[in-house]
Motif scaffolding. Sequence first.
Motif, short mmCIF file in Angstrom:
data_model
loop_
_atom_site.label_atom_id
_atom_site.label_comp_id
_atom_site.label_asym_id
_atom_site.label_seq_id
_atom_site.Cartn_x
_atom_site.Cartn_y
_atom_site.Cartn_z
N MET A 1 0.85 -1.19 0.00
CA MET A 1 0.00 0.00 0.00
C MET A 1 0.89 1.24 0.00
N ARG A 2 0.33 2.36 -0.48
CA ARG A 2 1.04 3.63 -0.45
C ARG A 2 0.70 4.35 0.86
N ALA A 3 1.70 5.06 1.38
CA ALA A 3 1.51 5.74 2.66
C ALA A 3 2.46 6.92 2.73
N ALA A 4 2.06 7.92 3.54
CA ALA A 4 2.92 9.08 3.83
C ALA A 4 3.67 8.78 5.12
N GLN A 5 4.98 8.68 5.03
CA GLN A 5 5.79 8.19 6.14
C GLN A 5 6.86 9.20 6.55
N GLU A 13 8.67 18.64 5.56
CA GLU A 13 9.39 18.31 4.33
C GLU A 13 10.01 16.92 4.38
N ALA A 14 10.06 16.32 5.55
CA ALA A 14 10.61 14.96 5.68
C ALA A 14 9.58 13.89 5.32
N ILE A 15 8.34 14.27 5.09
CA ILE A 15 7.31 13.28 4.74
C ILE A 15 7.57 12.73 3.34
N GLU A 16 7.60 11.41 3.24
CA GLU A 16 7.84 10.74 1.96
C GLU A 16 6.69 9.79 1.65
N ILE A 17 6.37 9.64 0.38
CA ILE A 17 5.37 8.67 -0.04
C ILE A 17 6.10 7.37 -0.35
N VAL A 18 5.74 6.32 0.38
CA VAL A 18 6.43 5.04 0.28
C VAL A 18 5.43 3.93 -0.03
N ASP A 19 5.95 2.80 -0.48
CA ASP A 19 5.14 1.60 -0.72
C ASP A 19 5.55 0.58 0.33
N MET A 94 -2.53 8.29 7.07
CA MET A 94 -2.31 8.59 5.66
C MET A 94 -1.72 7.39 4.93
N ALA A 95 -2.55 6.36 4.83
CA ALA A 95 -2.18 5.13 4.17
C ALA A 95 -3.43 4.55 3.53
N GLU A 96 -3.26 3.75 2.51
CA GLU A 96 -4.42 3.21 1.79
C GLU A 96 -5.23 2.23 2.63
N VAL A 97 -4.60 1.67 3.67
CA VAL A 97 -5.29 0.76 4.58
C VAL A 97 -4.81 1.06 6.00
N THR A 98 -5.73 1.04 6.95
CA THR A 98 -5.36 1.20 8.35
C THR A 98 -6.15 0.22 9.19
N VAL A 99 -5.64 -0.06 10.38
CA VAL A 99 -6.33 -0.89 11.36
C VAL A 99 -6.39 -0.12 12.66
N THR A 100 -7.57 -0.04 13.25
CA THR A 100 -7.71 0.73 14.48
C THR A 100 -8.73 0.05 15.38
N PRO A 101 -8.67 0.24 16.71
CA PRO A 101 -9.61 -0.42 17.61
C PRO A 101 -11.06 -0.06 17.29
N ALA A 102 -11.94 -1.03 17.46
CA ALA A 102 -13.35 -0.84 17.11
C ALA A 102 -13.97 0.34 17.85
N GLU A 103 -13.53 0.60 19.07
CA GLU A 103 -14.13 1.71 19.83
C GLU A 103 -13.74 3.08 19.29
N MET A 104 -12.79 3.11 18.36
CA MET A 104 -12.39 4.36 17.73
C MET A 104 -13.07 4.58 16.38
#
Length: 324
Positions: A1-5, A13-19, A94-104
């Motif tokens: 997936m693509r993400a801003a890392q 300016e240090a943010i990079e788009i990575v796979d 800032m990623a094409e897929v994320t996982v987060t707790p259900a309560e959020m």
Amino acid sequence: MRAAQVSRLDGPEAIEIVDIPEPQVFPGGVVIDVHAAGVAFPDVLMTRGLYQMKPEMPYIVGGEVAGVVREAPEGAHVKPGDRVLALTLLGNAMAEVTVTPAEMVFRLPDNISMEAGAGILFNDLTVHFCLRTRGRLTEGETVLVHGAAGGIGTSTLRMAAALGAGRVIAVVSTEEKAETARANGATDVVLTDGWLARVKELTGNRGVDIVLDPVGGDRFTDSIRSLAPAGRLLVVGFTGGEIPTVKVNRLLLNNVEVVGAGWGAWMMSHPGYLAEQWAEVEPLLAAGRIAPPQPVLFPLDKAADAVASLENRTATGKVVVTLR
């Protein structure tokens, strides 16, 4: 997936788009195909290592998303295919897929777009916490907000009347930002130069009941002077850079309060509070009593510019990065 890392703490300016690989699913986690991710001022601070909470490096930028549920735990309140908005806490937005707790994770009202949805939780629930829990807003009171054309500012303008305010005064630095404030529901708009005298004039020298201040800096003392008897100054953040101090004798003069309003710390230490907030805010959004944000959109490839726009104060309103 693509993400801003971020892999080095040199600012936006240090943010990079990575796979990178998609995140692993953990027990109780909801997998979301992300359509849009919100940007908030802590994202700026985190890129410089200045935020009080520091994610492990490298990390994915952002803490709030809107998207579609791909996978949810059995018995969860959301299911695959649901349109949702969610908090991802320290990064991972800032990623094409994320996982987060259900309560959020919460269902996104049908009348709100993904892009607007990505701009709701962080700012709107911060403002709700400020006005309801810490500010003790009562019906008909006057609220003043500094930095009124920014993310927290425009949320305050959009929400205050629905939460009971009778008047909302916006303080902004330019005429362009004044237009943004008016478009988001300000009753009155004043420019930062001479703002205190103008507010005293607008209120018949009485002052305001609540000041919501995400800026800090050199206007802090005048914010105390702007308060009506028993008024409350809510300290939300320091986008102005300088952390002000207060001479406590000033609090005696008009029986006024300076109140810390750290939503994240409160939410994390009060289980169930997030759901309580959403139970009040969601019906107001769904009914149109709180207008959704009208975010400034950046594509994922411009994530660094999106975060930088908060640091250099060119952003007006909520900033959102689109991923789909």
